[in-house]
Motif scaffolding. Structure first.
Motif, mmCIF file in Angstrom:
data_model
loop_
_atom_site.group_PDB
_atom_site.id
_atom_site.type_symbol
_atom_site.label_atom_id
_atom_site.label_comp_id
_atom_site.label_asym_id
_atom_site.label_seq_id
_atom_site.Cartn_x
_atom_site.Cartn_y
_atom_site.Cartn_z
ATOM 1 N N CYS A 158 6.643 6.371 6.348
ATOM 2 C CA CYS A 158 7.915 6.046 5.685
ATOM 3 C C CYS A 158 9.082 6.385 6.608
ATOM 4 O O CYS A 158 9.838 7.340 6.350
ATOM 5 C CB CYS A 158 8.029 6.815 4.369
ATOM 6 S SG CYS A 158 9.465 6.348 3.363
ATOM 7 N N GLU A 160 11.777 5.057 6.780
ATOM 8 C CA GLU A 160 13.030 4.912 6.040
ATOM 9 C C GLU A 160 13.546 6.263 5.538
ATOM 10 O O GLU A 160 14.736 6.420 5.249
ATOM 11 C CB GLU A 160 12.828 3.986 4.830
ATOM 12 C CG GLU A 160 12.458 2.552 5.177
ATOM 13 C CD GLU A 160 10.956 2.324 5.281
ATOM 14 O OE1 GLU A 160 10.534 1.159 5.258
ATOM 15 O OE2 GLU A 160 10.207 3.320 5.378
ATOM 16 N N PHE A 195 17.108 7.797 -2.895
ATOM 17 C CA PHE A 195 16.531 6.459 -2.847
ATOM 18 C C PHE A 195 17.557 5.454 -3.339
ATOM 19 O O PHE A 195 18.321 5.732 -4.270
ATOM 20 C CB PHE A 195 15.274 6.432 -3.730
ATOM 21 C CG PHE A 195 14.427 5.208 -3.587
ATOM 22 C CD1 PHE A 195 13.772 4.919 -2.400
ATOM 23 C CD2 PHE A 195 14.271 4.337 -4.656
ATOM 24 C CE1 PHE A 195 12.973 3.799 -2.279
ATOM 25 C CE2 PHE A 195 13.484 3.210 -4.550
ATOM 26 C CZ PHE A 195 12.823 2.932 -3.347
ATOM 27 N N ARG A 200 12.957 0.865 -8.642
ATOM 28 C CA ARG A 200 11.895 0.383 -7.761
ATOM 29 C C ARG A 200 11.067 1.527 -7.163
ATOM 30 O O ARG A 200 10.301 1.317 -6.224
ATOM 31 C CB ARG A 200 12.505 -0.472 -6.645
ATOM 32 C CG ARG A 200 13.207 -1.718 -7.172
ATOM 33 C CD ARG A 200 13.766 -2.590 -6.081
ATOM 34 N NE ARG A 200 12.712 -3.212 -5.290
ATOM 35 C CZ ARG A 200 12.941 -4.020 -4.248
ATOM 36 N NH1 ARG A 200 14.189 -4.300 -3.901
ATOM 37 N NH2 ARG A 200 11.938 -4.552 -3.579
ATOM 38 N N GLU A 203 7.214 0.869 -7.284
ATOM 39 C CA GLU A 203 6.870 -0.121 -6.260
ATOM 40 C C GLU A 203 6.847 0.512 -4.874
ATOM 41 O O GLU A 203 5.941 0.275 -4.077
ATOM 42 C CB GLU A 203 7.892 -1.261 -6.306
ATOM 43 C CG GLU A 203 7.767 -2.261 -5.165
ATOM 44 C CD GLU A 203 8.994 -3.157 -5.065
ATOM 45 O OE1 GLU A 203 9.202 -3.739 -3.978
ATOM 46 O OE2 GLU A 203 9.754 -3.281 -6.051
ATOM 47 N N ALA A 204 7.849 1.352 -4.589
ATOM 48 C CA ALA A 204 7.927 2.002 -3.279
ATOM 49 C C ALA A 204 6.721 2.895 -3.024
ATOM 50 O O ALA A 204 6.161 2.907 -1.916
ATOM 51 C CB ALA A 204 9.221 2.819 -3.182
ATOM 52 N N VAL A 273 14.405 0.512 0.278
ATOM 53 C CA VAL A 273 13.124 0.269 -0.374
ATOM 54 C C VAL A 273 12.119 -0.192 0.681
ATOM 55 O O VAL A 273 12.358 -1.186 1.378
ATOM 56 C CB VAL A 273 13.259 -0.813 -1.464
ATOM 57 C CG1 VAL A 273 11.915 -1.057 -2.138
ATOM 58 C CG2 VAL A 273 14.313 -0.412 -2.483
ATOM 59 N N PRO A 274 11.007 0.536 0.859
ATOM 60 C CA PRO A 274 10.017 0.133 1.872
ATOM 61 C C PRO A 274 9.328 -1.169 1.486
ATOM 62 O O PRO A 274 9.128 -1.454 0.298
ATOM 63 C CB PRO A 274 9.035 1.305 1.892
ATOM 64 C CG PRO A 274 9.158 1.935 0.551
ATOM 65 C CD PRO A 274 10.585 1.755 0.149
ATOM 66 N N THR A 275 8.971 -1.952 2.468
ATOM 67 C CA THR A 275 8.277 -3.225 2.232
ATOM 68 C C THR A 275 6.923 -3.192 2.927
ATOM 69 O O THR A 275 6.663 -2.354 3.796
ATOM 70 C CB THR A 275 9.101 -4.405 2.756
ATOM 71 O OG1 THR A 275 9.347 -4.223 4.169
ATOM 72 C CG2 THR A 275 10.426 -4.518 2.016
#
Length: 496
Positions: A158, A160, A195, A200, A203-204, A273-275
């Motif tokens: 992560c 981010e 965050f 979300r 989801e993350a 938000v990580p993808t």
């Protein structure tokens, strides 16, 4: 233990100020205060070893939203928690504060600690990273060490989070010691990261778990019953707004003392938000499949031992046949169905028949209890028994709802399940296959008769008894005769 007083709930902000902060998307959490048992671990010494009690469940208390816009503000809140306090990273849906009660037994304006009343904030929020190495295999532990430890391993999957505002705290079990007991260190961590979009968060966490698989930082653990549990350095089960997070310092019983590692606090921005890229998804899927196949033999052997041990327990404690005991254990594992002769553990350590719970012979109709599969060794309050319908849901059947391993599982009682369809009677084959086919059909008819009788006892008899026409716990003679005649007719047809 400190007593509950109204002064304990003095707001840092007024209700209108909190509502303004939520409208302005100021990061917030919910402070939970119990009016009952402490929400902190108790650490003592027994037989020369450190003994840690399990955490209590919040059944009655107060929930109030607290704005924590910075890492320093969040850390200040967490450091100031009393033994009766905990937090959730979600917020109340309809108010700045509310009283907490038991779901299904709410009084007045009480709310339950469920998703019906809690949600993630819209806009900025605090994402929880829960790191636990208890079931971690050696190869994953080595990978974490190679990356520089738990926090750097998290940054690896992560990136981010590197520049995000964050508070990373050691486990409550970290730094314990006593005379003749050396200092104990724990790898457990709770990390809070600012965050960008609270809604979300689930989801993350799922994306980060997939990234963990691709990075060699995930694995399958095997439960006591042989079930495969997907695990990684990211716990996705904490991604629920109503989930209670225990952060209060442990209650130390002399001569136990504690010297934990320092908390890491750093201000920063809100992480994106990580993808998940397609390449990472495919890689994670392949590694997950390989890991599942590698651990299957261990899971199969563990399940076999579990079934044999549980079957022995049923025979010894309930006096039922081994066939009936084995059927009850397999129904529990395969379909989460509880036969009348299923053996259950209660929170006080007693072992009872499921049928006795239904018949009111084992206590209160709404109670916390161990998970029906994992038992008391996994925790005394991982599940809740519901014998009475929820308000407004008169058609509810009795059930046990468990959250063991962080997943909601519903165990239903066979007595209230639909009766089996009547078996068909195909022409038995000829030759050597005829006798085994007839024997199999007899077993099928007998099982159908048992399930139909069980269904009738749960549904028909309860209705007739309520009308005052039948007062016994068995089928009326005419019904029993009709059921017997039907079974006999089916048997004779097969034999012909």
């Amino acid at each position: 233990m400190s007593q509950f007083t109204p002064d304990a709930f003095t707001h840092f902000q007024s209700a209108s100020e909190i509502e303004d902060d939520l409208a302005m998307q100021v990061p917030s959490v919910t402070l939970l205060t119990s009016e009952g048992l402490p929400l902190a671990k108790s650490i003592s010494i027994k037989q020369g070893l450190l003994c840690k009690t399990s955490l209590s469940t919040l059944s009655h208390g107060i929930a109030e939203i607290r704005s924590v816009a910075t890492a320093e503000a969040l850390n200040h809140l967490l450091e100031g928690l009393t033994r009766n306090q905990a937090i959730s990273i979600g917020v109340l849906k309809k108010a700045a504060s509310a009283r907490i009660g038991r779901k299904g037994r709410l009084k007045g304006r009480e709310i339950s600690r469920t998703k019906d009343h809690f949600c993630f904030p819209v806009g900025r929020a605090w994402l929880l990273w829960d790191y636990d190495a208890k079931s971690m295999p050696p190869e994953v532990a080595r990978r974490v060490e190679e990356l520089g430890g738990p926090l750097k391993a998290f940054y690896h999957i992560c990136p981010e989070a590197r520049s995000a505002a964050q508070v990373v705290r050691p486990s409550s079990s970290d730094g314990l010691y006593a005379p003749r007991i050396p200092l104990e260190r724990s790898d457990g961590r709770h990390g809070y990261f600012l965050f960008r979009e609270g809604t979300r968060i689930p989801e993350a966490l799922r994306v980060l778990q997939e990234r963990a698989w691709a990075a060699g930082l995930a694995w399958f653990a095997v439960s006591a019953s042989g079930a495969l549990l997907e695990r990684s350095i990211v716990d996705i089960t904490v991604g629920s707004p109503e989930r209670i997070i225990f952060e209060a310092a442990p209650i130390l019983v002399a001569p136990v003392k504690r010297k934990p590692n320092p908390t890491f606090v750093r201000e920063g921005e809100a992480m994106a938000v990580p993808t998940l890229t397609e390449e990472t998804r495919i890689q994670a899927k392949a590694l997950k499949t390989a890991a599942r196949q590698a651990v299957k033999p261990t899971a199969k052997a563990t399940k076999q031992r579990f079934v044999e041990a549980r079957t022995d327990d049923h025979v010894r404690c309930l006096g039922v046949s081994r066939m009936a005991a084995g059927r009850a254990v397999k129904a529990l594992l395969k379909d989460r169905i509880l036969e009348d002769d299923s053996l259950l553990e209660l929170a006080d350590g007693r072992r009872v028949r499921a049928g006795d719970l239904l018949d009111g012979k084992a206590g209160h109709p709404h109670r916390s209890m161990p998970d029906p599969v994992e038992g008391i060794g996994y925790g005394r309050d991982k599940a809740t028994l519901f014998l009475e319908p929820r308000p407004g849901h008169p058609d509810d059947d009795p059930c046990i709802v468990s959250h063991a391993h962080g997943e909601k599982m519903v165990y239903r009682f066979a007595r209230f399940e639909n009766a089996a369809m009547a078996p068909a009677y195909p022409m038995p084959p000829t030759g050597d296959e005829r006798a085994p086919a007839i024997a199999a059909m007899r077993e099928r008819i007998a099982e159908w008769g048992r399930l139909s009788d069980q269904f009738a006892r749960a549904h028909f008899i309860s209705q007739v008894e309520a009308s005052g026409t039948v007062h016994c716990g068995a089928l009326a003679p005419c019904q029993e005769r009709d059921a017997t005649q039907a079974a006999m007719a089916g048997r004779d047809e097969v034999q012909q």
